[in-house]
Design a protein around this motif. Structure first.
Motif, PDB file in Angstrom:
ATOM      1  N   PRO A 189      10.290  -6.956   4.119  1.00 16.53           N
ATOM      2  CA  PRO A 189       9.220  -5.834   4.268  1.00 16.53           C
ATOM      3  C   PRO A 189       9.884  -4.695   5.273  1.00 16.53           C
ATOM      4  CG  PRO A 189       7.794  -7.874   4.050  1.00 16.53           C
ATOM      5  CD  PRO A 189       9.638  -8.438   4.151  1.00 16.53           C
ATOM      6  N   LEU A 190      10.223  -5.372   6.493  1.00 14.63           N
ATOM      7  CA  LEU A 190      10.799  -4.426   7.407  1.00 14.63           C
ATOM      8  C   LEU A 190      11.949  -3.423   6.951  1.00 14.63           C
ATOM      9  CD1 LEU A 190       9.775  -3.453  10.243  1.00 14.63           C
ATOM     10  CD2 LEU A 190      11.631  -5.110  11.204  1.00 14.63           C
ATOM     11  N   ASP A 191      12.944  -4.172   6.371  1.00 14.57           N
ATOM     12  CA  ASP A 191      14.076  -3.408   5.668  1.00 14.57           C
ATOM     13  C   ASP A 191      13.603  -2.267   4.835  1.00 14.57           C
ATOM     14  OD1 ASP A 191      15.814  -5.127   6.991  1.00 14.57           O
ATOM     15  OD2 ASP A 191      16.016  -6.613   5.102  1.00 14.57           O
ATOM     16  N   ILE A 192      12.597  -2.630   4.032  1.00 13.96           N
ATOM     17  CA  ILE A 192      12.043  -1.498   2.986  1.00 13.96           C
ATOM     18  C   ILE A 192      11.412  -0.467   3.773  1.00 13.96           C
ATOM     19  CG2 ILE A 192      10.488  -1.070   1.022  1.00 13.96           C
ATOM     20  CD1 ILE A 192      10.863  -4.155   0.159  1.00 13.96           C
ATOM     21  N   ILE A 193      10.671  -0.788   4.877  1.00 12.90           N
ATOM     22  CA  ILE A 193      10.054   0.361   5.671  1.00 12.90           C
ATOM     23  C   ILE A 193      10.959   1.170   6.185  1.00 12.90           C
ATOM     24  CG2 ILE A 193       8.570   0.412   7.548  1.00 12.90           C
ATOM     25  CD1 ILE A 193       6.878  -1.951   6.735  1.00 12.90           C
ATOM     26  N   LYS A 194      11.897   0.451   6.643  1.00  9.22           N
ATOM     27  CA  LYS A 194      13.086   1.099   7.266  1.00  9.22           C
ATOM     28  C   LYS A 194      14.126   2.155   6.416  1.00  9.22           C
ATOM     29  CE  LYS A 194      14.222  -1.706  11.325  1.00  9.22           C
ATOM     30  NZ  LYS A 194      14.953  -2.874  11.795  1.00  9.22           N
ATOM     31  N   PHE A 195      13.831   1.979   5.188  1.00 11.84           N
ATOM     32  CA  PHE A 195      14.468   2.529   4.144  1.00 11.84           C
ATOM     33  C   PHE A 195      14.351   4.091   4.003  1.00 11.84           C
ATOM     34  CE2 PHE A 195      14.720   4.288  -0.356  1.00 11.84           C
ATOM     35  CZ  PHE A 195      15.876   4.148  -0.659  1.00 11.84           C
ATOM     36  N   TYR A 196      12.992   4.146   4.588  1.00 12.89           N
ATOM     37  CA  TYR A 196      12.374   5.743   4.617  1.00 12.89           C
ATOM     38  C   TYR A 196      12.548   6.136   6.000  1.00 12.89           C
ATOM     39  CZ  TYR A 196      10.649   4.229   0.057  1.00 12.89           C
ATOM     40  OH  TYR A 196      10.458   4.034  -1.001  1.00 12.89           O
ATOM     41  N   PRO A 197      12.490   7.462   6.274  1.00 11.31           N
ATOM     42  CA  PRO A 197      12.535   7.891   7.580  1.00 11.31           C
ATOM     43  C   PRO A 197      11.355   7.488   8.277  1.00 11.31           C
ATOM     44  CG  PRO A 197      13.094   9.442   5.840  1.00 11.31           C
ATOM     45  CD  PRO A 197      12.454   8.605   5.237  1.00 11.31           C
ATOM     46  N   LYS A 198      11.607   7.326   9.757  1.00  9.52           N
ATOM     47  CA  LYS A 198      10.565   6.810  10.483  1.00  9.52           C
ATOM     48  C   LYS A 198       9.502   7.758  10.694  1.00  9.52           C
ATOM     49  CE  LYS A 198       9.710   4.374  14.798  1.00  9.52           C
ATOM     50  NZ  LYS A 198       8.790   3.735  14.498  1.00  9.52           N
ATOM     51  N   GLY A 199       8.143   7.227  10.416  1.00  9.29           N
ATOM     52  CA  GLY A 199       7.017   8.296  10.278  1.00  9.29           C
ATOM     53  C   GLY A 199       6.873   9.097   9.092  1.00  9.29           C
ATOM     54  N   SER A 200       7.861   8.870   8.160  1.00  5.31           N
ATOM     55  CA  SER A 200       7.481   9.482   6.925  1.00  5.31           C
ATOM     56  C   SER A 200       6.394   9.055   6.028  1.00  5.31           C
ATOM     57  CB  SER A 200       8.569   9.514   5.775  1.00  5.31           C
ATOM     58  OG  SER A 200       8.896   8.092   5.453  1.00  5.31           O
ATOM     59  N   VAL A 201       5.519   9.661   5.587  1.00  8.23           N
ATOM     60  CA  VAL A 201       4.427   9.253   4.581  1.00  8.23           C
ATOM     61  C   VAL A 201       4.644   7.795   4.067  1.00  8.23           C
ATOM     62  CG1 VAL A 201       2.816   9.824   2.618  1.00  8.23           C
ATOM     63  CG2 VAL A 201       3.719  11.632   4.181  1.00  8.23           C
ATOM     64  N   GLU A 202       5.584   7.820   3.225  1.00  6.27           N
ATOM     65  CA  GLU A 202       5.965   6.514   2.614  1.00  6.27           C
ATOM     66  C   GLU A 202       6.090   5.343   3.511  1.00  6.27           C
ATOM     67  OE1 GLU A 202       6.096   4.495  -0.833  1.00  6.27           O
ATOM     68  OE2 GLU A 202       5.691   6.591  -0.647  1.00  6.27           O
ATOM     69  N   SER A 203       6.776   5.585   4.532  1.00  4.85           N
ATOM     70  CA  SER A 203       6.921   4.496   5.337  1.00  4.85           C
ATOM     71  C   SER A 203       5.428   4.147   6.256  1.00  4.85           C
ATOM     72  CB  SER A 203       7.864   4.615   6.565  1.00  4.85           C
ATOM     73  OG  SER A 203       7.413   5.651   7.650  1.00  4.85           O
ATOM     74  N   ILE A 204       4.735   4.900   6.458  1.00  4.00           N
ATOM     75  CA  ILE A 204       3.364   4.845   7.185  1.00  4.00           C
ATOM     76  C   ILE A 204       2.515   4.043   5.995  1.00  4.00           C
ATOM     77  CG2 ILE A 204       1.453   5.952   8.010  1.00  4.00           C
ATOM     78  CD1 ILE A 204       3.257   8.122   9.153  1.00  4.00           C
ATOM     79  N   ARG A 205       2.695   4.498   4.749  1.00  6.41           N
ATOM     80  CA  ARG A 205       1.579   3.869   3.532  1.00  6.41           C
ATOM     81  C   ARG A 205       2.173   2.539   3.429  1.00  6.41           C
ATOM     82  NH1 ARG A 205       1.816   2.410  -1.367  1.00  6.41           N
ATOM     83  NH2 ARG A 205       3.954   2.954  -1.683  1.00  6.41           N
ATOM     84  N   LEU A 206       3.462   2.383   3.417  1.00  7.69           N
ATOM     85  CA  LEU A 206       4.004   0.785   3.351  1.00  7.69           C
ATOM     86  C   LEU A 206       3.495  -0.129   4.432  1.00  7.69           C
ATOM     87  CD1 LEU A 206       7.549   1.454   1.980  1.00  7.69           C
ATOM     88  CD2 LEU A 206       5.796   0.060   0.673  1.00  7.69           C
ATOM     89  N   GLU A 207       3.709   0.340   5.658  1.00  6.26           N
ATOM     90  CA  GLU A 207       3.189  -0.376   6.726  1.00  6.26           C
ATOM     91  C   GLU A 207       1.692  -0.774   6.691  1.00  6.26           C
ATOM     92  OE1 GLU A 207       4.999  -0.013  10.976  1.00  6.26           O
ATOM     93  OE2 GLU A 207       5.625   1.811  10.021  1.00  6.26           O
ATOM     94  N   GLU A 208       0.843   0.187   6.423  1.00 11.43           N
ATOM     95  CA  GLU A 208      -0.527   0.042   6.320  1.00 11.43           C
ATOM     96  C   GLU A 208      -1.027  -0.956   4.997  1.00 11.43           C
ATOM     97  OE1 GLU A 208      -2.082   4.040   5.658  1.00 11.43           O
ATOM     98  OE2 GLU A 208      -2.222   4.497   7.681  1.00 11.43           O
ATOM     99  N   SER A 209      -0.299  -0.816   4.007  1.00 12.35           N
ATOM    100  CA  SER A 209      -0.396  -1.705   2.774  1.00 12.35           C
ATOM    101  C   SER A 209      -0.121  -3.219   3.112  1.00 12.35           C
ATOM    102  CB  SER A 209       0.212  -1.259   1.612  1.00 12.35           C
ATOM    103  OG  SER A 209       1.553  -1.076   1.649  1.00 12.35           O
ATOM    104  N   LEU A 210       1.029  -3.363   3.954  1.00 11.54           N
ATOM    105  CA  LEU A 210       1.651  -4.544   4.398  1.00 11.54           C
ATOM    106  C   LEU A 210       0.690  -5.304   5.125  1.00 11.54           C
ATOM    107  CD1 LEU A 210       3.707  -6.703   4.068  1.00 11.54           C
ATOM    108  CD2 LEU A 210       4.945  -5.528   5.949  1.00 11.54           C
ATOM    109  N   ASN A 211       0.084  -4.520   6.256  1.00  6.34           N
ATOM    110  CA  ASN A 211      -0.821  -5.310   7.181  1.00  6.34           C
ATOM    111  C   ASN A 211      -2.148  -5.586   6.554  1.00  6.34           C
ATOM    112  OD1 ASN A 211       0.709  -4.464   9.322  1.00  6.34           O
ATOM    113  ND2 ASN A 211      -0.259  -2.455   9.598  1.00  6.34           N
ATOM    114  N   LYS A 212      -2.522  -5.062   5.535  1.00  4.84           N
ATOM    115  CA  LYS A 212      -3.798  -5.359   4.831  1.00  4.84           C
ATOM    116  C   LYS A 212      -3.483  -6.936   3.983  1.00  4.84           C
ATOM    117  CE  LYS A 212      -5.401  -1.112   3.349  1.00  4.84           C
ATOM    118  NZ  LYS A 212      -5.113   0.016   2.273  1.00  4.84           N
ATOM    119  N   ILE A 213      -2.430  -7.327   3.474  1.00  2.04           N
ATOM    120  CA  ILE A 213      -2.186  -8.427   3.004  1.00  2.04           C
ATOM    121  C   ILE A 213      -1.660  -9.763   3.864  1.00  2.04           C
ATOM    122  CG2 ILE A 213      -1.925  -7.922   0.729  1.00  2.04           C
ATOM    123  CD1 ILE A 213       1.252  -8.214   1.186  1.00  2.04           C
ATOM    124  N   GLN A 214      -1.352  -9.220   5.196  1.00  2.38           N
ATOM    125  CA  GLN A 214      -0.786 -10.432   6.178  1.00  2.38           C
ATOM    126  C   GLN A 214      -2.072 -10.875   6.978  1.00  2.38           C
ATOM    127  OE1 GLN A 214       2.423  -8.404   8.076  1.00  2.38           O
ATOM    128  NE2 GLN A 214       3.929  -9.278   6.863  1.00  2.38           N
TER     129      GLN A 214
END
Length: 134
Positions: free
Chosen positions: A109-134
């Motif tokens: 998951p971290l590799d995928i989040i890092k695929f997007y620029p740090k702080g980008s809408v997509e990286s933030i959305r991914l981090e939030e959605s990952l936190n919901k399932i862990q």
């Protein structure tokens, strides 16, 4: 200048299994009113696909990864065609290769989040959605 609405990318599940209960995810790319379909290298059980949402139902980290990889593949596809006047089969082959090679580098998951620029809408959305399932 290309208009966004001249390009649509729709994921769908091909109803022919590649192996027992594993179905390939395809993209239908419409560019300048010409349609292209191609496999993106993700195979999933049929019951994990949400046909209405055109996406994978997220229930665990593995399905989160697959859903996130579909998004990565969409971004690669869009970036590859956005400045083109026409798309041919060589372009599609190139896109499939690019997706395949990118997927090889995204192992967790971290590799995928890092695929997007740090702080980008997509990286933030991914981090939030990952936190919901862990």
């Amino acid at each position: 200048k290309k208009l966004l609405d001249m390009i649509t990318i729709t994921p769908y599940l091909k109803k022919t299994p590649v192996e027992k209960n594993n179905y390939p995810v395809f993209f239908r790319l419409i560019h300048e009113r010409k349609a292209h379909s191609f496999q993106i290298g993700i195979n999933i059980p049929e019951n994990t696909w949400d046909d209405k949402q055109k996406n994978i139902r997220v229930s665990d980290v593995e399905s989160w990864m697959q859903q996130a990889l579909i998004k990565v593949a969409e971004n690669i596809t869009y970036d590859s065609v956005k400045n083109k006047d026409a798309v041919n089969s060589d372009d599609i082959q190139e896109i499939v290769e690019k997706i395949k090679n990118t997927f090889k580098t995204l192992k967790n998951p971290l590799d995928i989040i890092k695929f997007y620029p740090k702080g980008s809408v997509e990286s933030i959305r991914l981090e939030e959605s990952l936190n919901k399932i862990q």
